[in-house]
Design an enzyme around this catalytic site. Sequence first.
Site, PDB file in Angstrom:
ATOM      1  N   GLU A  10      26.546  34.555 -20.424  1.00  0.00           N
ATOM      2  CA  GLU A  10      28.010  34.668 -20.268  1.00  0.00           C
ATOM      3  C   GLU A  10      28.516  33.936 -19.035  1.00  0.00           C
ATOM      4  O   GLU A  10      29.699  33.588 -18.961  1.00  0.00           O
ATOM      5  CB  GLU A  10      28.418  36.147 -20.222  1.00  0.00           C
ATOM      6  CG  GLU A  10      28.233  36.863 -18.901  1.00  0.00           C
ATOM      7  CD  GLU A  10      26.797  37.266 -18.606  1.00  0.00           C
ATOM      8  OE1 GLU A  10      26.549  37.846 -17.532  1.00  0.00           O
ATOM      9  OE2 GLU A  10      25.921  37.016 -19.463  1.00  0.00           O
TER      10      GLU A  10
ATOM     11  N   HIS B 138      21.645  35.478 -18.054  1.00  0.00           N
ATOM     12  CA  HIS B 138      23.067  35.778 -18.256  1.00  0.00           C
ATOM     13  C   HIS B 138      23.801  34.580 -18.857  1.00  0.00           C
ATOM     14  O   HIS B 138      24.457  33.826 -18.137  1.00  0.00           O
ATOM     15  CB  HIS B 138      23.719  36.163 -16.927  1.00  0.00           C
ATOM     16  CG  HIS B 138      23.377  37.537 -16.453  1.00  0.00           C
ATOM     17  ND1 HIS B 138      24.164  38.637 -16.737  1.00  0.00           N
ATOM     18  CD2 HIS B 138      22.322  37.986 -15.733  1.00  0.00           C
ATOM     19  CE1 HIS B 138      23.607  39.710 -16.196  1.00  0.00           C
ATOM     20  NE2 HIS B 138      22.493  39.351 -15.581  1.00  0.00           N
TER      21      HIS B 138
ATOM     22  N   CYS C  98      20.159  40.939 -20.060  1.00  0.00           N
ATOM     23  CA  CYS C  98      19.571  41.452 -18.822  1.00  0.00           C
ATOM     24  C   CYS C  98      19.230  42.941 -18.967  1.00  0.00           C
ATOM     25  O   CYS C  98      18.296  43.298 -19.672  1.00  0.00           O
ATOM     26  CB  CYS C  98      20.497  41.165 -17.648  1.00  0.00           C
ATOM     27  SG  CYS C  98      19.662  41.287 -16.041  1.00  0.00           S
TER      28      CYS C  98
END
Length: 283
Positions: free
Chosen positions: A249, A247, A116
Site C-alpha cells: 500500500e 507493505h 505484514c
Amino acid sequence: MIRYNLIMPPRIAIPIPHSGDPEYAERSLPQYERAVEMAGGEPVPIPLDQSPTETMKLIEHCDAVLLPGSPADVDPAKYDALRNPQTAAADSKRDSVDELLLQDAYNMHKPILGICYGLQILNVYRSGTLVQHIESKINHEAGKKVAIAHTVEIDPRSMLAEIIDPQPSEQTGEGPGLSRAVKANADSRALAPEERSLIVPVNSSHHQSADVIGDGLRIVARCPDDGIIEAVEGTSPDHFVLAVQWHPERSVDEDEASRSIFKALVEAAETSHAKLVGEFEAT
C-alpha cells in the site's frame, strides 16, 4: 453482473489497524483505503469497539477482507509459545475482529489479503506459529522511510507470481518493483516461465514472521538472504487467500506490482460476489 460492476464496487472490509494507537491508525488506514479505491473497490473500515453482533452485521455486507499492518504482536499464547521479551503487546480488540473477519471469509469463501501483521494473524488463525523476533543481517525493521529494504524470491508457480509478473518475457514495468523484477529475470529467459526465479525488491517494517505454516497455507516467497518467510497463499484453488510481509500500500503510486496485488483482491471479490449471487438465485 454489469449493474454490480458499474454501481456497486466490491466492498473490502478493513479493520481499524490498532485499538490503542489512534495516531497510527489514522496515519495508516488511508493508505489501505486509497490502494483499494485505486483498484476499483470500496473500502469499509471495521471498528474495533463494537459488539460481535454489530461487527458481523458490517462484515456480512462485505465481499472481501484486507487485514492491515499493526504495531501490535499476536499474543504468543494463541500458538502455545512463551513470550519473547521483544514481543510487543497484543491488541485483543483487533485480534477479535480479525478472527470474526477470517471466520466469515473462510465460511463464505470471501477473498483474503493479509499485509505484514495481517499475514501473522492469518497464519496463527490457521494454527501456525510465529518467529517472535527475527535475528538476521537483513534489516526487516527498516521502516516506512526506506523504499527498498531487501528483496524477496517468489515461487514462480505461485498465484503471487502470476499476479505481479503475469508475462515476464513481455513486461516492461511501470514502477521500480516490477521493472527490477523483470531485470532480475533477464539472465533466465531460456528457462520455461514456471522455472524462472522471480526476485522483487520490497520495503520492510516487521520484526516477526511466520514460522510453522498454518493449515491450508503454503510458503510462496522468502527473503533469499536469510530465508525469512515473506508471503503465503491458500492451497485451495477456488478461494483467494494471499498474505505478504511487506507493505504494497505504500508504493501503489509508483509500482505496478504493488497495484496488481490490490487489483487481484478486488477482482477476486467481484468473482466471489457474482458466484454467491448466482448460488442464491439458484436456490
